[in-house]
Design a protein around this motif. Structure first.
Motif, short mmCIF file in Angstrom:
data_model
loop_
_atom_site.label_atom_id
_atom_site.label_comp_id
_atom_site.label_asym_id
_atom_site.label_seq_id
_atom_site.Cartn_x
_atom_site.Cartn_y
_atom_site.Cartn_z
N LYS A 133 0.86 -1.18 0.00
CA LYS A 133 0.00 0.00 0.00
C LYS A 133 0.90 1.23 0.00
CE LYS A 133 -2.25 2.12 3.55
NZ LYS A 133 -3.09 2.21 4.72
N GLN A 176 -2.96 -8.31 4.91
CA GLN A 176 -4.32 -8.43 4.42
C GLN A 176 -4.32 -8.61 2.90
OE1 GLN A 176 -6.37 -4.90 5.54
NE2 GLN A 176 -8.26 -5.98 6.00
N TRP A 212 -8.90 -5.69 1.64
CA TRP A 212 -8.61 -4.31 2.00
C TRP A 212 -9.47 -3.35 1.17
CZ3 TRP A 212 -7.07 0.23 -0.16
CH2 TRP A 212 -6.71 1.23 0.73
#
Length: 129
Positions: free
Chosen positions: A3, A18, A23
């Motif tokens: 991310k 995750q 997400w």
């Protein structure tokens, strides 16, 4: 999952355990609950890493085995390597420069990229002091 959070002052890279789908689904639900606009679109994101970081060669080797369709490495000049990732961009649509980019690849590639980015931040902090 990687991310990359882009703000007005730069970006921050995180390696999350995750799944990308979980997400994004949670982020969409959050936007719905708080009545916030959310745009999700496939795109690329790029950032620079110093070529002399320990681990750059390991990343190149890992990418030859996996993830060559998700990540591209290009030498910018004698000092920097450009990392380009395929993934999804999430933003509110008001400011396209601020948002979150997410992508997924092999765990080892994500781990190496995360460590390289952290090391680059340490090096940059030392240089500015």
């Amino acid at each position: 999952m990687l991310k990359l959070t882009y703000t007005e002052n730069g970006f921050y890279l995180e390696c999350l355990t995750q799944s990308l789908e979980t997400w994004v689904a949670q982020r969409v639900i959050l936007a719905l609950r708080v009545s916030q606009a959310l745009r999700v679109e496939p795109t690329t994101a790029s950032f620079l890493l110093p070529l002399d970081l320990p681990g750059v060669e390991r990343l190149k080797t890992e990418l030859k085995r996996h993830d060559s369709e998700i990540i591209c490495l290009s030498n910018c000049d004698t000092e920097y390597l450009e990392v380009t990732l395929e993934g999804s961009w999430l933003c509110d649509g008001n400011n396209d420069a601020v948002g979150v980019f997410v992508t997924t690849m092999s765990y080892s590639a994500e781990f190496i990229l995360d460590k390289l980015w952290q090391e680059a931040q340490v090096c940059a902090a030392v240089v500015t002091e």
